[in-house]
Design a protein around this motif. Structure first.
Motif, PDB file in Angstrom:
ATOM      1  N   ALA A 125      42.618  38.413  34.061  1.00 55.00           N
ATOM      2  CA  ALA A 125      41.591  38.149  33.048  1.00 55.00           C
ATOM      3  C   ALA A 125      40.248  37.833  33.705  1.00 55.00           C
ATOM      4  CB  ALA A 125      42.029  36.984  32.157  1.00 55.00           C
ATOM      5  N   PHE A 126      40.262  37.100  34.812  1.00 55.65           N
ATOM      6  CA  PHE A 126      39.019  36.792  35.510  1.00 55.65           C
ATOM      7  C   PHE A 126      38.385  38.073  36.057  1.00 55.65           C
ATOM      8  CE2 PHE A 126      36.969  35.687  39.649  1.00 55.65           C
ATOM      9  CZ  PHE A 126      35.832  35.095  39.114  1.00 55.65           C
ATOM     10  N   GLY A 127      39.194  38.947  36.632  1.00 55.26           N
ATOM     11  CA  GLY A 127      38.665  40.221  37.122  1.00 55.26           C
ATOM     12  C   GLY A 127      38.026  41.031  36.010  1.00 55.26           C
ATOM     13  N   GLN A 128      38.674  41.049  34.848  1.00 55.78           N
ATOM     14  CA  GLN A 128      38.109  41.774  33.703  1.00 55.78           C
ATOM     15  C   GLN A 128      36.818  41.118  33.215  1.00 55.78           C
ATOM     16  OE1 GLN A 128      39.334  44.772  32.434  1.00 55.78           O
ATOM     17  NE2 GLN A 128      40.419  44.548  34.378  1.00 55.78           N
ATOM     18  N   LEU A 129      36.767  39.784  33.251  1.00 59.24           N
ATOM     19  CA  LEU A 129      35.557  39.065  32.852  1.00 59.24           C
ATOM     20  C   LEU A 129      34.385  39.443  33.742  1.00 59.24           C
ATOM     21  CD1 LEU A 129      34.117  36.796  31.234  1.00 59.24           C
ATOM     22  CD2 LEU A 129      34.951  35.189  32.966  1.00 59.24           C
ATOM     23  N   GLY A 165      45.266  26.805  40.383  1.00 64.21           N
ATOM     24  CA  GLY A 165      45.417  27.904  41.336  1.00 64.21           C
ATOM     25  C   GLY A 165      44.465  29.051  41.033  1.00 64.21           C
ATOM     26  N   ALA A 166      44.317  29.395  39.760  1.00 61.11           N
ATOM     27  CA  ALA A 166      43.415  30.483  39.391  1.00 61.11           C
ATOM     28  C   ALA A 166      41.968  30.122  39.695  1.00 61.11           C
ATOM     29  CB  ALA A 166      43.574  30.823  37.908  1.00 61.11           C
ATOM     30  N   ALA A 184      38.245  41.301  45.880  1.00 57.13           N
ATOM     31  CA  ALA A 184      39.032  40.140  46.307  1.00 57.13           C
ATOM     32  C   ALA A 184      40.100  39.792  45.281  1.00 57.13           C
ATOM     33  CB  ALA A 184      38.109  38.943  46.538  1.00 57.13           C
ATOM     34  N   VAL A 185      39.709  39.721  44.012  1.00 51.64           N
ATOM     35  CA  VAL A 185      40.655  39.346  42.964  1.00 51.64           C
ATOM     36  C   VAL A 185      41.770  40.376  42.844  1.00 51.64           C
ATOM     37  CG1 VAL A 185      40.924  38.952  40.480  1.00 51.64           C
ATOM     38  CG2 VAL A 185      38.981  37.958  41.709  1.00 51.64           C
ATOM     39  N   LEU A 231      53.234  42.982  33.393  1.00 48.69           N
ATOM     40  CA  LEU A 231      52.244  43.789  32.680  1.00 48.69           C
ATOM     41  C   LEU A 231      50.878  43.125  32.676  1.00 48.69           C
ATOM     42  CD1 LEU A 231      54.134  44.910  29.417  1.00 48.69           C
ATOM     43  CD2 LEU A 231      54.152  45.978  31.679  1.00 48.69           C
ATOM     44  N   ASN A 232      49.848  43.897  33.039  1.00 50.66           N
ATOM     45  CA  ASN A 232      48.455  43.526  32.792  1.00 50.66           C
ATOM     46  C   ASN A 232      47.940  44.477  31.725  1.00 50.66           C
ATOM     47  OD1 ASN A 232      48.183  41.420  34.628  1.00 50.66           O
ATOM     48  ND2 ASN A 232      47.650  42.777  36.305  1.00 50.66           N
ATOM     49  N   THR A 233      47.549  43.942  30.595  1.00 46.92           N
ATOM     50  CA  THR A 233      47.181  44.778  29.454  1.00 46.92           C
ATOM     51  C   THR A 233      45.669  44.847  29.290  1.00 46.92           C
ATOM     52  OG1 THR A 233      49.223  44.128  28.324  1.00 46.92           O
ATOM     53  CG2 THR A 233      47.510  45.176  26.990  1.00 46.92           C
ATOM     54  N   LEU A 234      45.168  46.071  29.200  1.00 43.34           N
ATOM     55  CA  LEU A 234      43.743  46.323  29.000  1.00 43.34           C
ATOM     56  C   LEU A 234      43.571  46.996  27.649  1.00 43.34           C
ATOM     57  CD1 LEU A 234      40.848  46.372  30.142  1.00 43.34           C
ATOM     58  CD2 LEU A 234      41.385  48.601  31.149  1.00 43.34           C
TER      59      LEU A 234
END
Length: 269
Positions: A125-129, A165-166, A184-185, A231-234
């Motif tokens: 989610a951070f990478g998508q942000l 941790g995140a 990096a992420v 799963l990472n959902t986009l």
């Protein structure tokens, strides 16, 4: 990382796991490893001294204990001394390995706390942000801003909303060895999945999957690949309908857009 460096890194991961299994604090060790990685990144002379193949490993380990003993966690100091005594194909590899070990330490700590799944979800989610917010991306990549300034920005943005941790890894992404935060992420997510011996599937859909749908897809992919799958959902309304799944180099594209494109090609051909 290859050859002697890859072997050294693998051995050190085992040493880190042993330290945490016997009561070591994975998060504290991660902080120490990240700090020393950043120090060596800015101190090429010290980096060369600690990876000099002509110097006995015991001498280099002693130098590490002299420099960091009493300043870092004892377990961290011993792991760093062990790292200095190992063989490295290039001085830079030690810097990269220490950051890698720090990431593994955060993942291990999250695993012990029952937060590993959440950690992976929050990293994605951070990478998508960052990808979807040009202003934030520019602020985190601005060379005129200090690392501490960038980390304070992320603390204000994420603290209380994500696991420790995140937040720790999000902050590390601004000062680590990777060229951008998003790179990096992405690498941190891969480290987490490899450590937990499972695959990561990027699933693109027009609308969020319901819990039952997500579980059925997870189960089907796990059976197909004979390994656990996360799963990472986009969500992308442009796909209209259907689903696209990417696991490593494998792509399963069942979206409406893909089928329409295929139909157009058939008609044109």
């Amino acid at each position: 990382m290859r050859g002697a460096s890859a072997e050294s890194q693998e051995v050190l991961v085992g040493g880190l796991a042993a330290a945490i299994d016997t009561g070591g604090d994975g998060n504290r060790m991660a902080d120490d490893l990240f700090a020393v990685s950043e120090l060596l990144d800015t101190q090429p002379t010290l980096r060369r001294v600690l990876t000099d193949l002509s110097r006995p490993g015991e001498d280099k380990a002693g130098l590490v204990r002299q420099m960091f003993g009493g300043k870092l966690d004892d377990a961290s100091t011993e792991l760093l001394a062990w790292a200095a005594s190992r063989r490295w194909a290039a001085p830079r590899d030690l810097v990269d390995a220490l950051e890698h070990l720090g990431v593994v330490g955060v993942v291990m700590a999250a695993d012990r706390a029952g937060e590993a799944d959440r950690l992976e979800e929050e990293l994605f989610a951070f990478g998508q942000l960052v990808n979807g917010n040009p202003d934030l991306r520019d602020a985190l990549s601005d060379p005129a801003r200090s690392n501490s300034d960038k980390q304070e920005l992320l603390q204000g943005l994420l603290q209380g909303k994500v696991t420790g941790g995140a937040l720790r890894l999000a902050q590390q992404s601004t000062s680590g060895t990777h060229r951008t935060v998003t790179v990096a992420v992405d690498e941190y997510q891969k480290v987490a999945s490899r450590h937990r011996n499972r695959l990561v599937a990027l699933v693109t859909v027009a609308r969020p999957l319901e819990d039952g749908q997500a579980q059925r897809l997870t189960d089907a992919l796990s059976r197909q690949y004979a390994r656990p799958v996360h799963l990472n959902t986009l969500v992308d309304p442009d796909v209209i309908g259907g689903i696209r799944v990417e696991i490593g180099d494998d792509v399963i594209d069942g979206t409406v857009v893909s089928r329409l494109d295929d139909a157009r090609r058939r008609l044109a051909g």
